[in-house]
Write a protein that holds these residues in place. Sequence first.
Motif, PDB file in Angstrom:
ATOM      1  N   ASP A  48       0.846  -1.189   0.000  1.00 56.50           N
ATOM      2  CA  ASP A  48       0.000   0.000   0.000  1.00 56.50           C
ATOM      3  C   ASP A  48       0.883   1.241   0.000  1.00 56.50           C
ATOM      4  N   GLN A  49       0.544   2.222  -0.816  1.00 56.31           N
ATOM      5  CA  GLN A  49       1.342   3.458  -0.831  1.00 56.31           C
ATOM      6  C   GLN A  49       0.589   4.636  -0.224  1.00 56.31           C
ATOM      7  N   TYR A  50      -0.628   4.380   0.252  1.00 59.26           N
ATOM      8  CA  TYR A  50      -1.443   5.477   0.773  1.00 59.26           C
ATOM      9  C   TYR A  50      -2.277   4.966   1.946  1.00 59.26           C
ATOM     10  N   PRO A  51      -1.582   4.714   3.080  1.00 61.49           N
ATOM     11  CA  PRO A  51      -2.256   4.085   4.223  1.00 61.49           C
ATOM     12  C   PRO A  51      -3.480   4.862   4.730  1.00 61.49           C
ATOM     13  N   GLY A  52      -3.548   6.160   4.463  1.00 64.06           N
ATOM     14  CA  GLY A  52      -4.686   6.940   4.945  1.00 64.06           C
ATOM     15  C   GLY A  52      -5.964   6.734   4.154  1.00 64.06           C
ATOM     16  N   SER A  53      -5.902   5.951   3.085  1.00 64.76           N
ATOM     17  CA  SER A  53      -7.045   5.821   2.169  1.00 64.76           C
ATOM     18  C   SER A  53      -7.175   4.372   1.709  1.00 64.76           C
ATOM     19  N   VAL A  54      -8.372   4.010   1.257  1.00 70.73           N
ATOM     20  CA  VAL A  54      -8.540   2.690   0.642  1.00 70.73           C
ATOM     21  C   VAL A  54      -7.765   2.633  -0.680  1.00 70.73           C
ATOM     22  N   LEU A  55      -7.554   3.793  -1.291  1.00 72.28           N
ATOM     23  CA  LEU A  55      -6.792   3.842  -2.544  1.00 72.28           C
ATOM     24  C   LEU A  55      -5.371   3.327  -2.319  1.00 72.28           C
ATOM     25  N   TYR A  56      -4.820   2.678  -3.327  1.00 75.92           N
ATOM     26  CA  TYR A  56      -3.437   2.200  -3.249  1.00 75.92           C
ATOM     27  C   TYR A  56      -2.456   3.368  -3.253  1.00 75.92           C
ATOM     28  N   SER A  57      -2.753   4.397  -4.057  1.00 74.11           N
ATOM     29  CA  SER A  57      -1.880   5.570  -4.072  1.00 74.11           C
ATOM     30  C   SER A  57      -2.721   6.829  -4.250  1.00 74.11           C
ATOM     31  N   LYS A  58      -2.128   7.942  -3.868  1.00 71.44           N
ATOM     32  CA  LYS A  58      -2.814   9.235  -3.946  1.00 71.44           C
ATOM     33  C   LYS A  58      -2.805   9.733  -5.386  1.00 71.44           C
ATOM     34  N   PRO A  59      -3.895  10.324  -5.854  1.00 69.10           N
ATOM     35  CA  PRO A  59      -3.907  10.813  -7.242  1.00 69.10           C
ATOM     36  C   PRO A  59      -2.796  11.840  -7.495  1.00 69.10           C
ATOM     37  N   VAL A  60      -2.212  11.761  -8.685  1.00 64.54           N
ATOM     38  CA  VAL A  60      -1.207  12.745  -9.109  1.00 64.54           C
ATOM     39  C   VAL A  60      -1.728  13.456 -10.354  1.00 64.54           C
ATOM     40  N   GLU A  61      -1.340  14.715 -10.520  1.00 67.53           N
ATOM     41  CA  GLU A  61      -1.755  15.475 -11.705  1.00 67.53           C
ATOM     42  C   GLU A  61      -0.742  15.188 -12.811  1.00 67.53           C
ATOM     43  N   VAL A  62      -1.208  14.541 -13.872  1.00 65.50           N
ATOM     44  CA  VAL A  62      -0.309  14.054 -14.927  1.00 65.50           C
ATOM     45  C   VAL A  62       0.032  15.179 -15.906  1.00 65.50           C
ATOM     46  N   ILE A  63      -0.997  15.855 -16.379  1.00 59.72           N
ATOM     47  CA  ILE A  63      -0.862  17.112 -17.123  1.00 59.72           C
ATOM     48  C   ILE A  63      -1.916  18.035 -16.514  1.00 59.72           C
ATOM     49  N   PRO A  64      -1.898  19.333 -16.827  1.00 61.01           N
ATOM     50  CA  PRO A  64      -2.852  20.214 -16.155  1.00 61.01           C
ATOM     51  C   PRO A  64      -4.294  19.683 -16.206  1.00 61.01           C
ATOM     52  N   HIS A  65      -4.884  19.520 -15.038  1.00 59.09           N
ATOM     53  CA  HIS A  65      -6.304  19.147 -14.850  1.00 59.09           C
ATOM     54  C   HIS A  65      -6.628  17.692 -15.157  1.00 59.09           C
ATOM     55  N   VAL A  66      -5.621  16.896 -15.458  1.00 58.97           N
ATOM     56  CA  VAL A  66      -5.851  15.465 -15.684  1.00 58.97           C
ATOM     57  C   VAL A  66      -5.084  14.692 -14.611  1.00 58.97           C
ATOM     58  N   TRP A  67      -5.818  13.950 -13.802  1.00 58.92           N
ATOM     59  CA  TRP A  67      -5.264  13.288 -12.629  1.00 58.92           C
ATOM     60  C   TRP A  67      -5.400  11.781 -12.747  1.00 58.92           C
ATOM     61  N   SER A  68      -4.534  11.070 -12.022  1.00 59.40           N
ATOM     62  CA  SER A  68      -4.693   9.623 -11.987  1.00 59.40           C
ATOM     63  C   SER A  68      -4.194   9.073 -10.650  1.00 59.40           C
ATOM     64  N   ALA A  69      -4.978   8.169 -10.087  1.00 57.05           N
ATOM     65  CA  ALA A  69      -4.542   7.406  -8.913  1.00 57.05           C
ATOM     66  C   ALA A  69      -4.024   6.081  -9.456  1.00 57.05           C
TER      67      ALA A  69
END
Length: 315
Positions: free
Chosen positions: A24-45
Amino acid sequence: MRNLIFAAVFACTSPVLASEDIADQYPGSVLYSKPVEVIPHVWSAIGATAPPTYENSGHNNNLSFIVTGDGVVVVNGGAAYLLAKALHDEIKTITDQPVKLVIDENGQGHAMLGNSYWSEQNVPILAHVDAAHEIEERGNQILDSMKRYNGDKAEGTFVAAPTETFEDKRTIKMGDFTIEVLHLGPAHGPGDTQVWLPEQSLVIAGDMAFHERMLPIFEDTYTADWIETWNSGFEPLQATYVIPGHGHPTNMAQVRRYTRDYLVYLRAKIQDHLDNDGDLADAYYVDQSLYANLDTFEELATRNAGRVYEQMEFE
Ligand SMILES: [Zn+2]
């Protein structure tokens, strides 16, 4: 001191830990990792490049979203109700814009089981007709297998069908974005969907494109068709940025290498084997060591070879 020596010895003798093994890379969330902004306004977890487990909550594919300026478009329902809710919680910390559409990249569990959450928010859900068919036919079975690994994290999840379907292409204009929802042809499985942003030259590729982990060849994955769709539909997009179905965002050269080139390589190996009258039992062990650096190699390499043998035997 003893610990230091131990650490040094350990570092020298143990193989590099594959990211597959990071629980797990994001223990505070059920998500495996926190979303990152890949290009302006486009995000991905970014999901774990590993099989689905309780530890990664089934977040082993990429869950993306586009903040358009006039609403948010989410790509993938996610593997469970709680995972979709966790993604929504992240979106709310980034923008006040409401989620206006969810797109499922295919009919697999990690693309669509979280539809249950989004349907309760009354958000429209779009999928390819073949993915919708898959959800209708196999949804309950897929739900049961998710419950087996996800235990209490499956809470609230039910099968929610897409509210809209498309066949070849759907163009959506929202806020500052033109979003082309595409089905370029048969690739990894029924109803593979690509989300193309022509003005940004970014494609959210779904399972057309894999990175960092070995791709799985399913019973209904026809590798010749996948290569054909890649060459005739996916490559001509000439995308500058690629958010693959699995693995970190990258570019075409990298996903080509670990997707199309792997398929071409494996087919050539199996063709050699067939030309030498090799049988299925030995086909599992054709040399794939070039790809041994990929996560899920141990789980998938031999199985993939067997599937390709079974297909090519009759081509
Ligand atoms: Zn996938």
